[in-house]
Design a protein around this motif. Structure first.
Motif, PDB file in Angstrom:
ATOM      1  N   SER A   7       0.849  -1.185   0.000  1.00 32.28           N
ATOM      2  CA  SER A   7       0.000   0.000   0.000  1.00 32.28           C
ATOM      3  C   SER A   7       0.884   1.233   0.000  1.00 32.28           C
ATOM      4  O   SER A   7       2.097   1.140   0.215  1.00 32.28           O
ATOM      5  CB  SER A   7      -0.930   0.013   1.218  1.00 32.28           C
ATOM      6  OG  SER A   7      -0.180   0.046   2.414  1.00 32.28           O
ATOM      7  N   GLY A   8       0.279   2.386  -0.266  1.00 28.87           N
ATOM      8  CA  GLY A   8       1.005   3.643  -0.184  1.00 28.87           C
ATOM      9  C   GLY A   8       1.401   4.256  -1.510  1.00 28.87           C
ATOM     10  O   GLY A   8       1.945   5.361  -1.547  1.00 28.87           O
ATOM     11  N   LEU A  18       7.065   9.591  -1.020  1.00 28.70           N
ATOM     12  CA  LEU A  18       6.027   8.598  -0.751  1.00 28.70           C
ATOM     13  C   LEU A  18       6.616   7.568   0.192  1.00 28.70           C
ATOM     14  O   LEU A  18       7.825   7.332   0.174  1.00 28.70           O
ATOM     15  CB  LEU A  18       5.565   7.892  -2.023  1.00 28.70           C
ATOM     16  CG  LEU A  18       4.571   8.580  -2.952  1.00 28.70           C
ATOM     17  CD1 LEU A  18       4.366   7.735  -4.212  1.00 28.70           C
ATOM     18  CD2 LEU A  18       3.249   8.839  -2.256  1.00 28.70           C
ATOM     19  N   ARG A  19       5.752   6.952   0.990  1.00 28.81           N
ATOM     20  CA  ARG A  19       6.181   5.821   1.800  1.00 28.81           C
ATOM     21  C   ARG A  19       5.294   4.631   1.490  1.00 28.81           C
ATOM     22  O   ARG A  19       4.075   4.682   1.688  1.00 28.81           O
ATOM     23  CB  ARG A  19       6.136   6.119   3.295  1.00 28.81           C
ATOM     24  CG  ARG A  19       6.779   5.007   4.109  1.00 28.81           C
ATOM     25  CD  ARG A  19       6.884   5.306   5.580  1.00 28.81           C
ATOM     26  NE  ARG A  19       5.657   5.015   6.304  1.00 28.81           N
ATOM     27  CZ  ARG A  19       5.613   4.674   7.588  1.00 28.81           C
ATOM     28  NH1 ARG A  19       6.718   4.589   8.287  1.00 28.81           N
ATOM     29  NH2 ARG A  19       4.454   4.454   8.175  1.00 28.81           N
ATOM     30  N   LEU A  20       5.923   3.583   1.013  1.00 33.56           N
ATOM     31  CA  LEU A  20       5.216   2.342   0.732  1.00 33.56           C
ATOM     32  C   LEU A  20       5.277   1.434   1.952  1.00 33.56           C
ATOM     33  O   LEU A  20       6.260   1.430   2.697  1.00 33.56           O
ATOM     34  CB  LEU A  20       5.833   1.618  -0.463  1.00 33.56           C
ATOM     35  CG  LEU A  20       5.967   2.416  -1.763  1.00 33.56           C
ATOM     36  CD1 LEU A  20       6.518   1.513  -2.858  1.00 33.56           C
ATOM     37  CD2 LEU A  20       4.664   3.048  -2.166  1.00 33.56           C
ATOM     38  N   SER A  21       4.223   0.651   2.114  1.00 31.49           N
ATOM     39  CA  SER A  21       4.167  -0.333   3.187  1.00 31.49           C
ATOM     40  C   SER A  21       3.829  -1.694   2.590  1.00 31.49           C
ATOM     41  O   SER A  21       3.135  -1.784   1.578  1.00 31.49           O
ATOM     42  CB  SER A  21       3.092   0.036   4.212  1.00 31.49           C
ATOM     43  OG  SER A  21       3.352   1.279   4.807  1.00 31.49           O
ATOM     44  N   CYS A  22       4.314  -2.723   3.230  1.00 31.39           N
ATOM     45  CA  CYS A  22       3.987  -4.088   2.834  1.00 31.39           C
ATOM     46  C   CYS A  22       3.753  -4.896   4.099  1.00 31.39           C
ATOM     47  O   CYS A  22       4.676  -5.079   4.894  1.00 31.39           O
ATOM     48  CB  CYS A  22       5.109  -4.695   2.013  1.00 31.39           C
ATOM     49  SG  CYS A  22       4.907  -6.465   1.678  1.00 31.39           S
ATOM     50  N   GLU A  23       2.536  -5.357   4.271  1.00 33.69           N
ATOM     51  CA  GLU A  23       2.190  -6.137   5.443  1.00 33.69           C
ATOM     52  C   GLU A  23       2.101  -7.609   5.081  1.00 33.69           C
ATOM     53  O   GLU A  23       1.482  -7.979   4.089  1.00 33.69           O
ATOM     54  CB  GLU A  23       0.863  -5.674   6.043  1.00 33.69           C
ATOM     55  CG  GLU A  23       0.511  -6.378   7.332  1.00 33.69           C
ATOM     56  CD  GLU A  23      -0.710  -5.793   8.018  1.00 33.69           C
ATOM     57  OE1 GLU A  23      -1.260  -4.809   7.504  1.00 33.69           O
ATOM     58  OE2 GLU A  23      -1.116  -6.333   9.057  1.00 33.69           O
ATOM     59  N   ALA A  24       2.725  -8.431   5.897  1.00 33.46           N
ATOM     60  CA  ALA A  24       2.736  -9.875   5.674  1.00 33.46           C
ATOM     61  C   ALA A  24       1.825 -10.567   6.673  1.00 33.46           C
ATOM     62  O   ALA A  24       1.714 -10.147   7.822  1.00 33.46           O
ATOM     63  CB  ALA A  24       4.152 -10.417   5.814  1.00 33.46           C
ATOM     64  N   SER A  25       1.201 -11.621   6.224  1.00 32.77           N
ATOM     65  CA  SER A  25       0.348 -12.407   7.114  1.00 32.77           C
ATOM     66  C   SER A  25       0.555 -13.879   6.812  1.00 32.77           C
ATOM     67  O   SER A  25       0.939 -14.261   5.710  1.00 32.77           O
ATOM     68  CB  SER A  25      -1.122 -12.033   6.924  1.00 32.77           C
ATOM     69  OG  SER A  25      -1.542 -12.311   5.609  1.00 32.77           O
ATOM     70  N   GLY A  26       0.328 -14.691   7.809  1.00 28.04           N
ATOM     71  CA  GLY A  26       0.380 -16.122   7.598  1.00 28.04           C
ATOM     72  C   GLY A  26       1.759 -16.732   7.747  1.00 28.04           C
ATOM     73  O   GLY A  26       1.952 -17.917   7.464  1.00 28.04           O
ATOM     74  N   ARG A  27       2.742 -15.955   8.148  1.00 22.71           N
ATOM     75  CA  ARG A  27       4.098 -16.467   8.327  1.00 22.71           C
ATOM     76  C   ARG A  27       4.764 -15.773   9.505  1.00 22.71           C
ATOM     77  O   ARG A  27       4.291 -14.744   9.980  1.00 22.71           O
ATOM     78  CB  ARG A  27       4.950 -16.193   7.083  1.00 22.71           C
ATOM     79  CG  ARG A  27       4.741 -17.186   5.983  1.00 22.71           C
ATOM     80  CD  ARG A  27       5.510 -18.466   6.237  1.00 22.71           C
ATOM     81  NE  ARG A  27       5.404 -19.382   5.105  1.00 22.71           N
ATOM     82  CZ  ARG A  27       6.126 -20.472   4.949  1.00 22.71           C
ATOM     83  NH1 ARG A  27       7.009 -20.784   5.868  1.00 22.71           N
ATOM     84  NH2 ARG A  27       5.964 -21.250   3.900  1.00 22.71           N
TER      85      ARG A  27
END
Length: 126
Positions: A7-8, A18-27
């Protein structure tokens, strides 16, 4: 199921940030190095930045050194890409990536990334 969600992204004038974000799930996110890559239609995906599992090691592509900063917050399962002094040539789809099959280093991730998010568009206009 393991997911990476970026996102971002957005539209920004040259010289902006700009600041990008990356969220991880399931690990267990904190055990893996993470990376950012970008791609322009018709071209190969380009390495942007990577970071070790604990944040101590980082690597950058030559075109973004001194302008972009990668960081991570393991408590939030999130990796960030702070992008400053943006240029029109930074326009691309930006992808977050890792390799869930190996707990390598930030350097090895440059050539071993196999697991990707869906990407977020960054457009820089002059």
């Amino acid at each position: 199921q393991v997911q990476l969600v970026e996102s971002g992204g957005g539209l920004v004038q040259a010289g902006g940030t700009l600041r990008l974000s990356c969220e991880a799930s399931g690990r267990t996110f904190s055990e893996y190095p993470m990376g950012w890559f970008r791609q322009i239609p018709g071209k190969e995906r380009e390495f942007v930045a990577s970071i070790s599992w604990n944040g101590d090691g980082t690597h950058y592509g030559d075109s973004v050194k001194g302008r972009f900063t990668i960081s991570r917050d393991n408590a939030k399962n999130t990796v960030y890409l702070q992008m400053n002094s943006l240029k029109p040539e930074d326009t691309a789809v930006y992808y977050c990536g890792t390799n869930w099959a190996m707990r390598g280093s930030a350097m090895t991730l440059i050539v071993s990334t196999e697991d990707w998010g869906l990407g977020t568009q960054v457009t820089v206009y002059s």
